[in-house]
Scaffold this motif. Structure first.
Motif, PDB file in Angstrom:
ATOM      1  N   ARG A   8       5.905  13.803  -6.226  1.00  0.00           N
ATOM      2  CA  ARG A   8       5.312  12.678  -5.513  1.00  0.00           C
ATOM      3  C   ARG A   8       5.939  11.366  -5.998  1.00  0.00           C
ATOM      4  O   ARG A   8       6.144  11.162  -7.193  1.00  0.00           O
ATOM      5  N   LEU A  10       6.331   6.899  -5.225  1.00  0.00           N
ATOM      6  CA  LEU A  10       5.794   5.669  -4.668  1.00  0.00           C
ATOM      7  C   LEU A  10       6.937   4.939  -3.981  1.00  0.00           C
ATOM      8  O   LEU A  10       7.986   4.703  -4.591  1.00  0.00           O
ATOM      9  N   ARG A  47      -5.364  14.005  -1.347  1.00  0.00           N
ATOM     10  CA  ARG A  47      -4.099  13.709  -2.011  1.00  0.00           C
ATOM     11  C   ARG A  47      -3.394  14.952  -2.531  1.00  0.00           C
ATOM     12  O   ARG A  47      -2.173  15.039  -2.508  1.00  0.00           O
ATOM     13  N   LEU A  65       2.710   6.736  -0.481  1.00  0.00           N
ATOM     14  CA  LEU A  65       2.685   7.849  -1.424  1.00  0.00           C
ATOM     15  C   LEU A  65       3.361   9.019  -0.723  1.00  0.00           C
ATOM     16  O   LEU A  65       2.894   9.485   0.322  1.00  0.00           O
ATOM     17  N   GLU A  93       5.926   8.931  -9.268  1.00  0.00           N
ATOM     18  CA  GLU A  93       4.518   8.685  -9.593  1.00  0.00           C
ATOM     19  C   GLU A  93       4.238   9.103 -11.037  1.00  0.00           C
ATOM     20  O   GLU A  93       4.651  10.166 -11.479  1.00  0.00           O
ATOM     21  N   ASP A 257      -0.801   7.424 -10.454  1.00  0.00           N
ATOM     22  CA  ASP A 257      -0.537   6.132  -9.827  1.00  0.00           C
ATOM     23  C   ASP A 257      -1.039   6.049  -8.391  1.00  0.00           C
ATOM     24  O   ASP A 257      -1.545   5.013  -7.953  1.00  0.00           O
ATOM     25  N   GLY A 258      -0.864   7.133  -7.646  1.00  0.00           N
ATOM     26  CA  GLY A 258      -1.239   7.108  -6.238  1.00  0.00           C
ATOM     27  C   GLY A 258      -2.695   6.767  -6.026  1.00  0.00           C
ATOM     28  O   GLY A 258      -3.047   5.947  -5.162  1.00  0.00           O
ATOM     29  N   SER A 259      -3.567   7.368  -6.806  1.00  0.00           N
ATOM     30  CA  SER A 259      -4.998   7.085  -6.691  1.00  0.00           C
ATOM     31  C   SER A 259      -5.310   5.656  -7.115  1.00  0.00           C
ATOM     32  O   SER A 259      -6.161   4.987  -6.523  1.00  0.00           O
ATOM     33  N   GLU A 262      -4.235   3.390  -4.327  1.00  0.00           N
ATOM     34  CA  GLU A 262      -5.182   3.489  -3.214  1.00  0.00           C
ATOM     35  C   GLU A 262      -6.459   2.717  -3.533  1.00  0.00           C
ATOM     36  O   GLU A 262      -7.050   2.070  -2.661  1.00  0.00           O
TER      37      GLU A 262
END
Length: 437
Positions: A8, A10, A47, A65, A93, A257-259, A262
């Motif tokens: 994953r 960014l 996710r 993402l 990520e 990082d993605g969460s 978000e």
């Protein structure tokens, strides 16, 4: 087929070229690109179930993402470096975690009144007026404020952190200010929060906002706990702030990082003035700050939102002093170090060791800090830059209430201007100890 398993990433998109960025993502990855706002009425995203070459765009901050393999990542990296103005950067990520010291988790509240502890506490109230903090005040006009000598707190009525930051004597309570705490959630059944109108959302697959860890409840309590809790002394700063609780770390205290991005996207969409993040990850040698998080922080400031984050707990002073962690090391994110009851730098607190980004901006109480904890325990003491961060966020809310003009960079500037100067170098404590208006 990609030669290695998909990972994953960014992807930073140009906000002025949104449609072009969508098209570029589709063309370069050959996959599906979806806006977070269109996934479901509440925008929830599974996710963990992102399929290969699938990208989800967080519209408000302009970040996608993406799950893809190395071949597709190279294409995106080339687009960012060379030809496509809609794709600005791509990064792997990272995993992040709660910034409290693990050995403190679960320790019951044990206030100390022994003579040795009291002597150390009193020693902390010497008022040494330092030379103007070089980096912090380069961008300020007004002179530093020198605070008069303090008196010891009544430990039965307030925590040492509430006292030493002057939160207890402030005439402000955070009313009308929106503050987001992005962490492990909150114990919504806690008697100190049961009557509050709290906006909450989980960004962790399979987990509700209900805090199964404790770290988030502790941090939210420091920032926005009531002036008169159901039991024990006061521990919270801004008791009437509008709390927005975003669960971006799971019940085990970890996340990605993605969460976090978000959660930031969600907080900005809801008009939050302040985002408090007691989370992060340590840096490898020579590792720079994230271009994605830096640009997101700049976009947040442009929207009137400040991001305040924990500097990290990797130091083992005096033998080892570690640099400020990700994402607090981004220049546009306000990094918070920790001090103890003697107003000395906490042994674990990271320092500003990197010239380009990575500075400590300010310090807050971070050793044996009392706050809320999930029932049945209800209250607990923890240590970490995690605890110092919500002190700064809560006090930022008090300043924001005091003057509607104090938003974005002006809000960060007032925190620096009004900080209590300490004897330690700015690399450790920034402008000094945060102070309530």
């Amino acid at each position: 087929m990609d030669p290695i398993p998909s990972r994953r990433y960014l992807v930073l998109l140009c906000q002025d070229r949104k449609q072009e960025a969508f098209r570029a993502l589709k063309e370069l990855t050959g996959g599906q690109v979806t806006s977070i706002a269109t996934l479901a009425p509440d925008g929830e995203l599974p996710r963990a179930q992102l399929t290969d070459q699938c990208a989800v765009v967080f519209d408000r901050i302009g970040v996608a993402l993406l799950r893809c393999g190395e071949e597709k990542r190279r294409l995106l990296a080339m687009a960012a470096q060379e030809s496509n103005p809609a794709i600005l950067a791509i990064e792997l990520e990272r995993q992040v975690r709660a910034m409290a010291r693990p050995k403190d988790i679960g320790i019951p509240v044990t206030p100390s009144n022994d003579p040795e502890s009291l002597a150390a506490y009193l020693k902390g109230y010497r008022d040494a007026v330092n030379e103007i903090v070089d980096r912090a005040l380069e961008r300020q006009g007004p002179a530093a404020i020198v605070h008069p000598p303090s008196t010891p707190p009544d430990e039965a009525s307030m925590s040492w952190g509430v006292h030493v930051t002057r939160s207890a004597v402030s005439t402000y309570n955070g009313r009308g200010v929106k503050l987001a705490v992005l962490d492990t959630g909150l114990d919504l059944t806690h008697p100190d929060f049961a009557a509050r109108q709290i906006v909450s959302r989980s960004f962790v697959d399979g987990e509700s906002v209900q805090d199964g860890n404790g770290h988030g409840t502790h941090c939210a309590g420091i920032a926005g706990g009531p002036a008169r809790p159901s039991a024990g002394p006061r521990y919270g700063v801004a008791g009437e702030v509008e709390l927005y609780i975003g669960k971006v770390l799971g019940d085990q205290g970890g996340g990605a990082d993605g969460s976090v991005l978000e959660g930031i996207n969600w907080a900005i969409e809801h008009g939050c003035h302040i985002i408090s993040m007691s989370l992060g990850s340590s840096l490898e040698s020579g590792q720079n700050y994230s271009k994605v998080f830096e640009e997101v922080a700049r976009r947040a400031l442009a929207a009137g939102t400040v991001i305040i984050a924990a500097a990290g707990n990797e130091s083992r002073r005096p033998e080892l002093i570690a640099p400020v962690s990700h994402p607090a090391n981004c220049p546009s994110i306000f990094a918070v170090g920790a001090v103890d009851q003697a107003l000395q730098t906490a042994s674990f607190s990271c320092a500003g060791l990197v010239p380009d980004g990575g500075q400590v901006d300010i310090a807050g109480p971070g050793v044996q800090v009392l706050s809320s904890w999930p029932v049945p325990q209800r209250h607990n003491t923890l240590s970490g830059t995690s605890m110092a961060t919500p002190f700064v966020a809560g006090i930022a809310a008090l300043h924001a209430q005091s003057d509607p003009a104090l938003r974005s960079r002006a809000l960060l500037n007032i925190l620096v201007q009004t900080a209590r100067r300490l004897t330690q170098p700015s690399r450790d404590v920034g402008a000094g100890l945060v102070q309530a208006p």
